[in-house]
Enzyme design. Structure first.
Site, PDB file in Angstrom:
ATOM      1  CD  GLN A  11      -2.971  -0.865   2.362  1.00  0.00           C
ATOM      2  OE1 GLN A  11      -3.943  -0.145   2.204  1.00  0.00           O
ATOM      3  NE2 GLN A  11      -2.719  -1.471   3.501  1.00  0.00           N
ATOM      4  CB  ALA A  60       6.661  -4.700   6.526  1.00  0.00           C
ATOM      5  CB  THR A 101       3.610  -1.515  13.165  1.00  0.00           C
ATOM      6  OG1 THR A 101       2.270  -1.836  13.548  1.00  0.00           O
ATOM      7  CG2 THR A 101       4.548  -2.438  13.926  1.00  0.00           C
ATOM      8  CG  ASP A 102      -0.600   0.014  15.628  1.00  0.00           C
ATOM      9  OD1 ASP A 102      -0.342  -0.144  14.424  1.00  0.00           O
ATOM     10  OD2 ASP A 102      -1.519  -0.608  16.209  1.00  0.00           O
ATOM     11  CE1 TYR A 125       3.696  -6.514  10.993  1.00  0.00           C
ATOM     12  CE2 TYR A 125       2.351  -5.562  12.747  1.00  0.00           C
ATOM     13  CZ  TYR A 125       3.008  -5.433  11.541  1.00  0.00           C
ATOM     14  OH  TYR A 125       3.002  -4.226  10.880  1.00  0.00           O
ATOM     15  CE  LYS A 129       7.135  -3.159  10.984  1.00  0.00           C
ATOM     16  NZ  LYS A 129       7.640  -2.799   9.625  1.00  0.00           N
TER      17      LYS A 129
END
Length: 293
Positions: A11, A60, A101-102, A125, A129
Site C-alpha cells: 500500500q 514488511a 507499526t503501533d 508480528y 517489527k
C-alpha cells in the site's frame, strides 16, 4: 536525488510511486520479486548499483495472524531485512527511512502512545517489527523510523476494502468496538515520508523515531466501519447493519493492542508534518474505489 524504495507492491510503496515528487527526484522502486530485503547480498548489490541518496523501506511482513505460525518469515521481513538495509546504507553513507507499526505497543496505555513510551509487543508480528527498529538504530545513526497504524488505501488488502466486500455478501456485519486507533491513509503516509525525504535532502538531520497516523480523533473498528458505509452510500446504497462486538467475541491467533492511538506531536515539531483528519482522507479513498481515475 535518487530515492530507492523497497516494498513497492504494498500500500505505501504504491502510493510512494504515485506521489508527485519535485523536479530532480528519481524514484527507483523494488517490489519483493525485484529485491528481497532479507537477502543481504541482494540488498548490498542494489544499493551499490543504484547509488541512491536515500533509501525508504516500505517492505514488511504484515500478515499479523499468520505470523504466529510463520515466525521465521515474519522475522526475515521485519528484522533481518531492515538490518540489511541499515548496514548497506551505513556502508554507502546514506540515510534510511524505515516504516514501523503501533504493534510495538501492548495497547494498555490510557491516551495516545508516544515515541518514548515503553514497547511491549503482544505477538510475533509486533516482536519482529520492534526488533527491526532496534536493528536499524544499532546499525545506522542517520535514520528516521516512522511508526504508523491502521493503514488503508484503494489498493491491496485492507480493512476498508474488506468491509465493502463483506457488505455485499452479508446482511449483518459484526465488528470489534473496544479497540481504538487512528486510521491512516497510505497516500497521506506517503506524503509524510516524501516530506521527510525532502527535508533530509535540505539538511534537516532530526534523526530518530516518529509517529504518523490519521488525525481527527480516534475511533473503534466499529466506528470506522460505520464511517466507511456512510461515505460509500452514494455508490452502494444504504449501509448494512453493523453490530458492535467485543474483542473476546472475535478471537484471532494474534492479540491486538486495545489502544493503537499514536501521538503525532513530535513529527510536527521536527518536520512540520500535521496529519489531516482521517475522515477527509477516507472520503478520498472511497471516491477512488468507486470512481477510479
Amino acid at each position: 536525488m535518487k530515492v530507492l524504495v523497497t516494498g513497492a507492491g504494498g500500500q505505501l510503496g504504491q502510493e510512494l510511486r504515485r506521489l508527485s515528487w519535485p523536479a530532480g527526484y528519481q524514484i527507483v522502486a523494488y517490489d519483493r520479486a525485484g529485491l528481497d530485503i532479507a537477502d543481504r547480498e541482494a540488498v548490498f548489490a542494489a544499493v551499490a548499483g543504484e547509488r541512491p541518496g536515500i533509501v525508504v523501506n516500505a517492505a514488511a511482513y504484515t500478515a499479523v495472524d499468520r505470523a504466529e505460525s510463520e515466525r521465521d518469515a515474519a522475522w526475515a521481513g521485519n528484522c533481518t531485512g531492515p538490518a540489511n538495509l541499515a548496514a548497506a546504507c551505513r556502508d554507502a553513507a546514506i540515510p534510511l527511512i524505515h516504516v514501523s507499526t503501533d504493534y510495538v505497543f501492548d495497547g494498555s496505555k490510557t491516551g495516545p502512545n508516544r515515541e518514548d513510551d515503553p514497547v511491549r509487543p503482544l505477538g510475533v508480528y509486533g516482536e519482529s517489527k520492534e526488533a527491526g527498529e532496534g536493528a536499524v538504530r544499532d546499525a545506522l545513526p542517520q535514520h528516521v523510523i516512522v511508526r504508523t497504524a491502521w493503514v488503508y488505501s484503494a489498493h491491496s488488502g485492507n480493512f476498508v476494502k474488506t468491509m465493502l466486500r463483506l457488505a455485499g455478501e452479508r446482511p449483518v456485519l459484526r465488528v470489534v468496538a473496544d479497540q481504538q486507533g487512528s486510521p491512516t491513509s497510505a497516500a497521506d503516509l506517503a506524503a509524510a515520508v516524501g516530506a521527510i525525504v525532502q527535508q533530509i535532502a535540505a539538511g534537516n538531520t532530526a534523526w530518530g523515531t516518529y509517529h504518523f497516523a490519521g488525525g481527527g480523533g480516534s475511533v473503534t473498528w466499529h466506528g470506522f466501519a460505520e464511517a466507511i458505509f456512510e461515505l460509500a452510500t452514494p455508490w452502494r446504497g444504504p449501509a448494512p447493519r453493523v453490530d458492535a462486538i467485543a474483542t473476546a467475541d472475535y478471537p484471532t491467533p494474534a492479540a491486538r493492542p486495545m489502544n493503537s492511538v499514536l501521538d503525532c506531536t513530535r513529527i510536527g515539531a521536527a518536520f512540520g508534518i500535521v496529519p489531516r483528519p482521517w475522515q477527509e482522507a477516507l472520503a478520498e479513498v472511497i471516491r477512488e474505489l468507486y470512481q477510479p481515475a
